[in-house]
Structures are given as C-alpha cells and as structure tokens.
Design a protein around this motif. Structure first.
Motif, PDB file in Angstrom:
ATOM      1  N   LEU A   1      48.108  28.221  85.566  1.00 18.44           N
ATOM      2  CA  LEU A   1      47.806  27.222  84.531  1.00 18.44           C
ATOM      3  C   LEU A   1      49.096  26.693  83.889  1.00 18.44           C
ATOM      4  CD1 LEU A   1      44.565  28.540  82.773  1.00 18.44           C
ATOM      5  CD2 LEU A   1      44.813  26.908  84.645  1.00 18.44           C
TER       6      LEU A   1
ATOM      7  N   TYR B   1      40.142  25.624  79.417  1.00 22.84           N
ATOM      8  CA  TYR B   1      39.626  25.747  80.785  1.00 22.84           C
ATOM      9  C   TYR B   1      38.298  26.481  80.765  1.00 22.84           C
ATOM     10  CZ  TYR B   1      44.123  23.989  82.152  1.00 22.84           C
ATOM     11  OH  TYR B   1      45.211  23.178  82.306  1.00 22.84           O
TER      12      TYR B   1
ATOM     13  N   ALA C   1      42.230  19.901  84.893  1.00 26.81           N
ATOM     14  CA  ALA C   1      41.592  21.210  84.736  1.00 26.81           C
ATOM     15  C   ALA C   1      40.273  21.260  85.510  1.00 26.81           C
ATOM     16  CB  ALA C   1      41.346  21.492  83.263  1.00 26.81           C
TER      17      ALA C   1
ATOM     18  N   THR D   1      48.383  22.638  88.685  1.00 28.90           N
ATOM     19  CA  THR D   1      48.281  21.222  88.297  1.00 28.90           C
ATOM     20  C   THR D   1      49.687  20.623  88.196  1.00 28.90           C
ATOM     21  OG1 THR D   1      48.255  21.909  85.990  1.00 28.90           O
ATOM     22  CG2 THR D   1      46.127  21.395  86.993  1.00 28.90           C
TER      23      THR D   1
END
Lengths: 482, 482
Positions: free
Chosen positions: A228, A388, A360, A264
């Motif tokens: 993340l 999330y 996300a 991401t």
C-alpha cells in the motif's frame, strides 16, 4: 497395501504414548544415518549443506512435535456431554466423542523438500501419529534419499516390535504404482505435495473410486503481496529487498514464495521499481533441484512472458551457465492482468510479476480475480487501511494465511499455522499440511453412547486418567468428572 | 447463486452475536406460522401430529443451539501461538488462527424429516451460523411445507436488514436445478440428506467441477445391532421389543433404524426369535411419507427377499390396505450373508434382517464384511466382552456412533454427537450433520501472522473481549493474554 491393512489392525490399538515413543525413535534413526544422509541429499537435489542440515532438523523436529501432541492428547478432541435420565420427554443419553484413525494412508513425497515434505515429512508423521499405517511413494528426483529415510523408519518399526506393514515404501519413476496405490480399496486417504496437475490427477482418481477417499493435495500458489502507498513511500528500499530475497530463496522452489506483487502508482513507486530491479539484477542464479524442474521453469517463464502485455522489468545480471535458473521480474497493468487468467498461474522458480493498479478499488479487483492461495501478504503502514475498506476481507477470502509486513516464505510448525487454502492452493481448505493440526486430516470422530466407565477408552473416562484437555458440557477442562 | 454470492460478501462480516440474533429470529418466524405449518406437514407427509410438533420443536431447538454456539464462540477454534523475536536461528512469528466462512452453500432438503433435515434443518442452520449464504433446493415430497419454512426464513432476513440473497429457495421436482446449483462456480459446499444414489450423484458432480467442492451427503445405513449371548439369555424379550420398536418407529423412515440384527445360536436364541416374531406380527403397518417411498420399500423388500438364503421370519399381521408399509423381518445364516453383499444394502422402511452366527469370530467376520455405517450397537451384559476381543474395535472402525444396550434411533443434538460414518454412510466421515459440530463443515481456518492488536479480529485480540475459549500456547483458556 495388504500389509498396511493388516498392520493397521494392530497399530491403531497402540496408546498415544506408545505411538509417541515410536515417532521419537524414527527421529533418532534419521539422525543415526549421519552425514551420509546430508551428502546424499546434496548430491541428489543441488541444495546447499546448510539448508539440508536445517531441513533435517525441521523434519525430526516436526516428528517430535507430533510425539508431544500424542503425549498431551488434545488432538483427540475429546468431548463429553453427560447424560440426564430425568430429562423429559426423553432421557438424555450420555455421549462421549473422540478421534479415531481412519486406516492406511498413501503419501506422495514432494520434490522441493526432500526431507521435510517427503518420506518422513509432515504427511507421514501426521498419519502415523493419528494411528494409521502409511505407504509412501517416493519422489523420483531423490531416490537414494528416499531409500535412506525409508530404511530409518523401517528400523524404528522393527525396534518397536510393530508389524512391518506399519510403513511401506515404493519407488517408481512413472505414474502406475501411484495410481494403483490410490485406487486400492484398503487406502483410506492420500497426502500429496506438488503440482496442481499432479494433485488434481490423484484427486480425480480418488473421487472416482467406488468408495471415494479424501486427497489432501497441497499444490502451491502465487502468494500475492499487496504493497500500500504509505509502505511504498516510507520503506520502498527495504520492502523491495525483502520481497526479492523471499522470491529467490532456494532458487524460488518454495510453495510460499511470493510470485505476485501488487501495488499502486503512488509516491515512491518509481523508487520501488528501481529498488526491485536493482535487487533482481544482483540476485545470483541458482541451480534447481533437478534438470526437469529447471526446464519447466524456463518453459514457464517463456510462456508467461509471451504475453505482450507483460514487460520484463529486471533479470539477474550475474547468471552464468545453462544449469542455473535466471531470476526474472515482470510488470503488467492491472487491467491486463485481470483480463488474462493465464497470467495468474504459478511459475515454479525465481519468477515474480508486479501488477500495477490505478486505484485502491483496482487492488481489490485484482485480488478478487485470483484463484485460491496458500498465503496473501499485506504491506501497510500508519493505519492507511482505513482507506482500503474490504481489502483485508478480500485477502482472507482467498488464502489460508494472511501476513502483515513480512514475507510468506518460512512456514512455522505450530498449532496456529494454516498451510492450505482455497482451491487450487489445496484440495481441502479446511485442513493444514503443516503444524500439528495436520493430524486432523487422518482421523475422524466416533461417539460412544451410554457406555459404562470400564468399557470407555481411557481418554473418555470420568477420572481423566491421562490428564488431557476435554470439552466437558461445553467447557474445556483437564479436571475429572465427579 | 449470484444473489447468494453478493449477499455472502455482506453476511460474512456480521459478528457471531449478530448472526445469533438472526438465527433466533428464524426460529420465532417458524413458530409464527402456527398450526398451518403442522397441518401442512401432516397433509404432505402422512406423519402424525405429535411427531410433527416434536420435529418443529427439534428444528427450532437446533437453530437456537447454533445461536448459543455463536454467542459463546468456541466454534471459531481460536488458536494463538505467541511470537518470540529472541528465538534463534530465526525469530518465531506471532500466529493466530480462527475459522472463517467458506461461501455460498447449497442444501438439499431430506424427505424423511420435512422440518429438522429440510429447508431450515441442520444443514441450513449450520451453514448460516458459519457465516455463509444458503440456497435450498426443497424436497419435492413436501413443497408446501418447504415454501412455508422458506418464507419464514425470508421474513427473518428482511426483518434483520440483511440482503435478500442470504437465503434462497428453489423448487423443482426434477434433477436439473439441483445439478445447476452444484455446478455453479459460486457454490462452495453442498449439504445433502437422502439416498446413496442421490448423494453420490451430487458428489460426482462436485468432484468433477474445475474447482472441486465438498459434498456432505448423509446417505443412511443398516445400523447393525450385535446381541451377545449373556444379553440374549437374560433379556431376550425386552431386547426384542426395543429393537422391533426402533426398526418400525415412524414406519422405519429413520436413517438410524436398525435394519440388521446379528446374534449367535446360544441360550435364549429360540426365545429371542419367538419374541421378535411376536413383536413384528403385532406391529401395525403405517403409511410412509409418500407413495413413491412406499413403492420403493415394496420393491426393496421384494428384491432382498428374492435371495433364496433369506427366510421370512415374521410379518406384520395387522396391516390392512395397500397404502401401508408392511413390517417384515428376515433371517439369514452368517456365511450366506457374508457371501452376498447385495444383502447388505439398506431397505428404507420397516424391514430388518437377522443374521445368525455360529461363533464369536463369525460376528466379527460379519462386521468386517459390512460397509460404513452411521451407527453400530452392541447388547452385552456382565463383562462377557472379555470373550469377544476385537469386537468393539471392529464396530468402531465401521461407524460414527457406537451404542451400548440401546437403540440407534433418536439422535441427540449436542457437542459430543457424531452423525456421519465411513462411506457410504456419509461422503466425509470426518464431519457430523447433527449437533453443533456440524458448523465445521462450512468453515475453514485462516492464520493471521504478525498482525498488530488493532487489526486483529476481536476473537484473537490479547484482551479476549468476547471472553471465548481459546487455545493459547497449547492450553485452553478464557483468560486474556498479558
């Protein structure tokens, strides 16, 4: 199998403590082989000495853990519901339940763990601990190792005064003997660690029998790791280094190596990529445990990289010689990955694929698109999980073990371990093949109704002579019943 | 199934206590149907009013037991192994395991228990308790009953503010919809109670899926009862009366009715025969729950009695009218019985077969020749078991529940109950379909590795906020972890 069937009738009657003694003797006999075993494994598998010695310790260690389990008795899951003759309209019967062995078990040794998941590995140890006779089909990649270990177990059988059939060993480089073992009516369960193709073939054979039997096949997975943004931003270098080391450990020949990285495009992403590429380039290629495994790895990487949507991000720069597996890292966009299930397949060896998400939500879309996994891993810092929602729930739904800020390689042998996940990670996600709960695959509950004290097994008597944990009227206790 | 899949994503997140509340509401809604339910069942199944009212109580009672289980939390099998960063050579990770739901479950209602093993029966209750959405395929023998109960569950879903898809109900007198339900990729497990043929067909469908899923089929058995000489000599009249009553209870439509009696030609044998014949003659024929079941019973008795080695020992003398099932008792010599496996099959209804042995050894030979059973029963007085070494062990090997000096009909709903035995009694002998342990069919363990306290599920937090039983470092406790 006939010898195993006859031996079962005798072996199942041993007390837990007698079986524990026998198991510990197996461990001693394995150590008694000495360095001959170490050298044989090294020669047959290309594994380094440290790993082989470590794996021997792990193998004997897990046999001893099953012995400890037999001594303390909790595996029996003894449950007692006292009767009540006064109950109306009908009296309540006295019911007492415990686990009993299921019968001869056939074990297929794994190739990637010549000791810990092979002839005397977790499947054999848990099946013997449960009171079942065992027939092992050795893995053709390490026949000498298999024979040495089989002989050690046979010595322990002999020295314990048990019937020979308690343990059988078969070598066959083809499929025929394995097929016959699974089809034999005396066989009551199968343990397997290996490929999805192999595991499914055994499952199909077992399901097609007149009396179907359970097959516990652990068939590996890609073990997705989600990184993340906060983790990426604050710690990209260290995370990249840990992940690449985990992917490449033991030439990537672990069923829990993380073959799929998901992140991401956020702060630190470019640095993360750079770190990953740097680490992969500096990872030395290593020999795999057999030539056919290396060939499969090369075919597997060629096949997955033939997808035009996958870009080769990094490759080991130091690999020399055709006998070594080249570590490779690929990159693909999440939309492309989701659209092509052929990219979701495990490439057994030092290969990993980085999936890049735009949001996300897309991380969850990627997870939802995956099949069952042994493990999933999440890297997340500073409570960013609030952004999330649903991510942990999605990860749990796909796996047997969920890790936070770690690497999935390294499978601890303990009660709380779950090694097995939704199909095709394993054929039965309700059971584990690592840790003492593995014994539950090879036992089944039997209830005794209205038995007098003197006819009950020791484990279920009011006095609790073995001092084991029991669920008495829905409360766990070691106390006797008054 | 799509609605069930969507609803699962919501329903799985409910806490145990929220699910318990929902389950109790189902029970209330079932009672709220009132006498309309009782009369509908009676009309559709020919069952007497007392039985129907009792079965309604049992059905709601078992739903409430699952609610109690959710409140107390032991079903989660929470296991905690604390980490140890100091351990060498590698630190020990912190591992914590608990059960999670597996996904949408398809339930096939049974014909012989229109309430307790049907739409809101044990399969549905245990699957919902485990956190799974459920789709029931109703039994065509009682469509109105099924619709009434389905509506009650739907009311409870609505009043609990849950998504509609938590519970689905399908009616189909053929096989097509059932086949589609089992094959649907969203289905994660199947519960079934009925015939061996039906259960095996579903098992085969499920095993042949790209992602195989477990089928928990309880398929009945002949439930052998062994009567040893001391029992025969001292108590033949009372034993004969109890056994014949158990065989014929509810027109023999119980999966645990004792269709096979085994004894030796010893003192009291002739009297026992006389008592049995007398009891069977005086047992009134009864209506079965449908015409097709009655026809199958008639075909089944004709078929088994076509063996020239079987002699008809007794028949109900009072039966009148073609709509009633005639209680029949046959007799066969052990050697003939052992030689003909076709005599070992269940005849669903008020039929029983007495097998006459010449010796103690032959009793064991008969037991060993049998397939798996839900129950086995032993009648034995005054420690005569010393002369029957191995008999209990043989009986245990064949069954899920062993009774002493009792009758197998009447299946108590409690923690120590095991209702399920080696194939073909059920497809997975490691699980029970009656009692709170039935929930274990529809959940699987997941381990959390190295999670900080605030991200762990409540059940695994150090403080044990729910106060549930947990196995902490291999000791059961409700205490918090310091």
């Amino acid at each position: 199998m006939e010898a195993a069937g006859r031996a079962f009738k005798v072996y199942k009657k041993l007390s837990g403590r007698e079986r524990a003694k026998f198991l510990r003797l197996i461990g001693k006999e394995i150590y008694a082989i000495g360095d001959d075993l170490i050298h044989t494994v090294m020669e047959e598998t290309n594994l380094p000495e440290g790993r082989v010695r470590g794996e021997r310790d792990r193998t004997v260690g897990q046999i001893d853990k099953f012995a400890d389990l037999l001594d303390e008795g909790s595996w029996l899951n003894a449950v007692i519901d006292a009767g009540d003759v006064e109950r109306s309209p009908l009296p309540k019967p006295d019911l007492r339940k415990l686990h009993v062995p299921i019968g001869p078990v056939v074990v297929f040794g794994a190739g990637n763990f010549p000791l810990a998941f092979s002839v005397a590995g977790g499947d054999t140890a848990s099946a013997l601990a449960g009171g079942n006779s065992v027939v092992v089909k050795g893995h053709p990649a390490h026949p000498k190792t298999g024979a040495l270990i089989a002989n050690a177990i046979k010595q322990a059988v002999k020295k314990s005064g048990l019937p020979e059939g308690v343990f059988g060993f078969i070598e066959d480089s083809g499929y025929e003997s394995g097929e016959l073992l699974v089809k034999n009516p005396l066989t009551k369960a199968v343990g397997f660690t290996g490929s999805e193709r192999g595991g499914r073939a055994l499952y199909n054979l077992a399901a097609g029998r007149p009396e179907p039997i359970p097959v516990f096949a652990e068939m590996g997975s890609v073990n997705p790791v989600v990184v993340l943004p906060n983790a990426l931003k604050n710690d990209h270098a260290s995370i990249a280094s840990k992940l690449v080391a985990s992917v490449n450990m033991g030439a990537g020949q672990f069923c829990t190596n993380p073959g799929l990285l998901i992140t991401t495009k956020s702060d630190g992403f470019d640095d993360f990529i750079e770190n990953l590429v740097h680490e992969v380039k500096n990872t030395e290629g290593a020999e795999m445990y057999s030539e056919s495994i290396l060939r499969n790895y090369q075919l597997g990487t060629d096949k997955i990289l033939s997808h035009s949507e996958i870009k080769v991000l990094g490759k080991s720069g130091s690999t020399t010689g055709p006998e070594k597996a080249v570590p490779v890292l690929g990159l693909v966009k999440a939309t492309d990955f989701i659209a092509k299930p052929s990219m979701h397949e495990e490439v057994f060896g030092p290969f990993s694929l980085l999936v890049v998400c735009e949001s996300a939500e897309q991380i969850i879309d990627v997870i939802e698109a995956l099949k069952g996994q042994l493990t999933t891993t999440l890297w997340s810092y500073e409570d960013e999980l609030d952004n999330y929602s649903g991510l942990i729930s999605s990860l749990v739904e796909k796996c047997g073990r969920l890790l936070l800020n770690g690497v999935p390689t390294g499978v601890e042998v303990c009660s709380a371990m779950q090694h097995g996940g939704p199909y095709p990670a394993s054929t039965d996600s309700r059971f584990t093949s690592v840790g003492v709960s593995a014994i539950l695959r090879f036992v089944r509950p039997v209830s005794y109704q209205d038995f007098p004290q003197h006819l009950l097994p020791e484990e279920l008597k009011n006095t609790n002579p073995l001092g084991i944990w029991r669920l008495v009227d829905n409360q766990w206790t070691k106390d006797p019943i008054k």
